[in-house]
Design an enzyme around this catalytic site. Structure first.
Site: not given
Length: 119
Positions: A54-57, A72, A80
């Protein structure tokens, strides 16, 4: 802020991007920790077949992991809301900085301040 809150109002989006512009320099410099490196070693030895995060890093990828599913998405690409054009986060942040020259010096009380209200 949840995705629903982000979509709910222009003021929420304004606050999110203002905080993002301040925080991206810190976020971009984070390095994988011993946990990320241990998972990479397990993957390299063939003991795990993939990582669901789930990390976005993107720290799993930075540690060397190859088979990573980001539930995610990640914080390195933005889209956009109107036309769904995708931009790199670095490119988008650079464009925001250019469009808002001097803004941070006006709105940040301290050089190391990381929280900001855009309203």
């Amino acid at each position: 802020m949840t995705h629903q809150e982000f979509l709910r109002s222009a003021l929420n989006r304004k606050r999110y991007w203002a905080r993002s512009l301040v925080g991206i320099k810190y976020f971009s410099n984070v390095q994988p920790n011993s946990g990320h490196k241990a998972i990479y070693e397990l993957e390299k030895m063939g003991l795990i077949s993939g990582i669901v995060t789930q990390n976005v890093d993107r720290l799993h990828q930075a540690s060397g992991c190859k088979d990573v599913l980001e539930l995610h998405g990640n914080a390195y690409q933005v889209s956009c809301l109107n036309c769904e054009t995708k931009f790199s986060r670095a490119e988008f942040s650079q464009k925001m900085s250019q469009m808002n020259k001097g803004w941070m010096s006006i709105h940040l009380d301290e050089p190391n301040q990381t929280d900001i209200r855009a309203d």
